[in-house]
Write a protein that holds these residues in place. Structure first.
Motif, PDB file in Angstrom:
ATOM      1  N   ILE A 147       0.847  -1.187   0.000  1.00  0.00           N
ATOM      2  CA  ILE A 147       0.000   0.000   0.000  1.00  0.00           C
ATOM      3  C   ILE A 147       0.884   1.238   0.000  1.00  0.00           C
ATOM      4  O   ILE A 147       2.016   1.217   0.473  1.00  0.00           O
ATOM      5  N   CYS A 148       0.349   2.317  -0.543  1.00  0.00           N
ATOM      6  CA  CYS A 148       1.106   3.563  -0.673  1.00  0.00           C
ATOM      7  C   CYS A 148       0.098   4.723  -0.693  1.00  0.00           C
ATOM      8  O   CYS A 148      -1.016   4.550  -1.211  1.00  0.00           O
ATOM      9  N   VAL A 331       6.466   6.052 -14.306  1.00  0.00           N
ATOM     10  CA  VAL A 331       7.669   6.878 -14.353  1.00  0.00           C
ATOM     11  C   VAL A 331       7.388   8.376 -14.397  1.00  0.00           C
ATOM     12  O   VAL A 331       8.288   9.171 -14.191  1.00  0.00           O
ATOM     13  N   GLU A 332       6.130   8.764 -14.639  1.00  0.00           N
ATOM     14  CA  GLU A 332       5.830  10.193 -14.729  1.00  0.00           C
ATOM     15  C   GLU A 332       4.669  10.629 -13.838  1.00  0.00           C
ATOM     16  O   GLU A 332       4.567  11.790 -13.481  1.00  0.00           O
ATOM     17  N   ASN A 333       3.771   9.731 -13.515  1.00  0.00           N
ATOM     18  CA  ASN A 333       2.630  10.085 -12.687  1.00  0.00           C
ATOM     19  C   ASN A 333       2.060   8.832 -12.032  1.00  0.00           C
ATOM     20  O   ASN A 333       2.391   7.709 -12.421  1.00  0.00           O
ATOM     21  N   ASN A 334       1.217   9.022 -11.023  1.00  0.00           N
ATOM     22  CA  ASN A 334       0.546   7.892 -10.393  1.00  0.00           C
ATOM     23  C   ASN A 334      -0.447   7.280 -11.375  1.00  0.00           C
ATOM     24  O   ASN A 334      -1.080   7.996 -12.164  1.00  0.00           O
ATOM     25  N   ILE A 335      -0.591   5.957 -11.317  1.00  0.00           N
ATOM     26  CA  ILE A 335      -1.472   5.293 -12.273  1.00  0.00           C
ATOM     27  C   ILE A 335      -2.321   4.232 -11.573  1.00  0.00           C
ATOM     28  O   ILE A 335      -1.922   3.671 -10.559  1.00  0.00           O
ATOM     29  N   ASP A 336      -3.504   3.995 -12.136  1.00  0.00           N
ATOM     30  CA  ASP A 336      -4.307   2.827 -11.782  1.00  0.00           C
ATOM     31  C   ASP A 336      -4.097   1.788 -12.871  1.00  0.00           C
ATOM     32  O   ASP A 336      -4.048   2.127 -14.064  1.00  0.00           O
ATOM     33  N   LEU A 370      -0.268   2.469  -8.604  1.00  0.00           N
ATOM     34  CA  LEU A 370       1.177   2.637  -8.464  1.00  0.00           C
ATOM     35  C   LEU A 370       1.502   4.124  -8.338  1.00  0.00           C
ATOM     36  O   LEU A 370       0.985   4.943  -9.097  1.00  0.00           O
ATOM     37  N   ALA A 371       2.348   4.459  -7.374  1.00  0.00           N
ATOM     38  CA  ALA A 371       2.867   5.815  -7.268  1.00  0.00           C
ATOM     39  C   ALA A 371       4.093   5.942  -8.165  1.00  0.00           C
ATOM     40  O   ALA A 371       4.659   4.943  -8.631  1.00  0.00           O
ATOM     41  N   ILE A 372       4.504   7.171  -8.418  1.00  0.00           N
ATOM     42  CA  ILE A 372       5.669   7.402  -9.267  1.00  0.00           C
ATOM     43  C   ILE A 372       6.871   6.630  -8.718  1.00  0.00           C
ATOM     44  O   ILE A 372       7.176   6.692  -7.531  1.00  0.00           O
TER      45      ILE A 372
END
Length: 412
Positions: A147-148, A331-336, A370-372
């Motif tokens: 988790i993050c 690599v550039e922004n948080n993603i689902d 996922l966070a950067i």
């Protein structure tokens, strides 16, 4: 009969011992008054350099109530769901066993998250996080999540040895009967029985209730995690935990699948490839070209393909199973991300979506956030026509977005 925690009758919880206040009386020590002496003439003196006083090591908790007070911020409630026409939900407990930066790693039971499409983790302060399923062992009934992001995560300490028969233990978790509070039950390690011997479990007498699945078993005193609570025998009222020593290597392997970047925004440098390179594989397995692609700030990598994959449930006559090992890196922004994003295409132009019900090669990719700087890896499983020639692996980067090819396949 041995069961994991589903809809079964509750075992009455053992009340937690209350820490009582103890009055401390300080007894003054009589001192002697020395006779006065002549004052000598003193020369200049150097001021001594003060030395740092080391912080005292906290004493281990001496009561169950004290233990709960210390560890409750690391105990979590796990909620797993499957959507669609029929909605399924399961819940259990878990605990944070490692923290890296603002990412926490959580241990729980596999049966809590088995077959679910989304998993959430809730902390004592009611903060809820989407979880990434990093890996599991269905036979051991253990799973690891991540988790993050928070700087307040606190990890518990694993015990280095398993407790011996007769030693005191405490089971902690969120039972369904009181899902808002961390509850502790008290017991001791029992003599081995047939079930504990067969599965290498720690048998104990600390009562477990539905919802305690995946919670930690603590040594007492010591307050170290010695196991993950997983099952109970309703006939003998015996309870069981998976010892940490039995899963230590697997846990670290699953944890290593999530890569935490040391900087806030890592850079992506494409690998030069003047000529296509092919992964070594058996003759029936497709070779992979252009297997690392960056799309909308996400790096997609196809590592390998098993074709045909081992047979599994749900495979119809005239079909074969295919498994694709993929990873995503933000690599550039948080993603689902979602297992359903991926597909394979064959030479006739047919698009094959993942098999959502009968997943084969494990661990599968599941879904999460996922966070950067974070990366996750897992398998996506497909059913395709027996004689279909697969030509590409594709990903849909957003709802309604066109599919992007992330790997071309070439058969021998």
């Amino acid at each position: 009969m041995v069961e994991v925690f589903k809809e079964v009758e509750l075992v009455k919880e053992v009340p937690v011992e209350v820490v009582r206040e103890v009055e401390v009386v300080v007894v003054a020590t009589p001192t002697q008054i020395p006779m006065p002496l002549p004052s000598p003439t003193l020369g200049p003196t150097e001021t001594p350099t003060p030395t740092a006083t080391p912080s005292p090591t906290p004493e281990p908790p001496s009561t169950p109530a004290e233990l709960v007070g210390r560890v409750q911020d690391s105990i979590v409630r796990v909620e797993a769901r499957t959507g669609g026409f029929v909605f399924f939900q399961s819940s259990g407990s878990g605990f944070i066993f490692a923290v890296e930066g603002t990412t926490a790693f959580v241990a729980t039971n596999h049966h809590v998250i088995d077959g679910k499409s989304s998993v959430e983790v809730q902390l004592k302060n009611s903060e809820t996080y989407d979880a990434v399923v990093l890996g599991w062992d269905a036979e051991r009934d253990v799973a690891v999540l991540s988790i993050c992001c928070s700087s307040d995560f606190i990890a518990l300490q694993w015990g280095e040895t398993s407790p011996s028969e007769g030693e005191s233990v405490i089971a902690v978790g969120y039972p369904d009967s009181d899902a808002e509070n961390v509850i502790a039950t008290i017991g001791e390690v029992r003599a081995p029985d047939d079930l504990s011997t067969e599965h290498d479990f720690i048998p104990h007498s600390a009562p477990l209730n539905p919802g305690n699945s995946g919670g930690p078993l603590f040594s007492m005193p010591g307050a170290e995690v010695v196991g993950i609570n997983t099952a109970r025998n309703t006939e003998t009222l015996a309870f069981y935990a998976v010892p940490f020593q039995a899963i230590e290597e697997q846990v670290e392997e699953w944890r290593a699948q999530l890569i935490i970047a040391p900087t806030a925004t890592p850079t992506f440098t494409p690998t030069p490839s003047p000529t296509p390179t092919f992964a070594s594989a058996p003759s029936l397995t497709p070779a992979i070209t252009f297997s690392r692609v960056k799309v909308n700030g996400v790096v997609y990598t196809v590592h390998s393909i098993i074709d045909p994959a081992p047979l599994r449930r749900g495979l119809s006559t005239g079909e074969r199973a295919v498994a694709v090992d993929v990873s995503l890196e933000a690599v550039e922004n948080n993603i689902d991300y979602d297992y359903a994003q991926f597909s394979v295409q064959d030479s006739d132009g047919y698009i094959h979506d993942p098999d959502f019900i009968n997943r084969g090669v494990e661990p599968d990719l599941s879904r999460g956030t996922l966070a950067i700087g974070q990366r996750v890896r897992g398998w996506v499983n497909f059913n395709v026509a027996e004689h279909a020639k697969l030509t590409a692996v594709q990903v849909e980067t957003g709802y309604g977005s066109p599919r992007v090819v992330i790997a071309y396949l070439a058969r021998d």
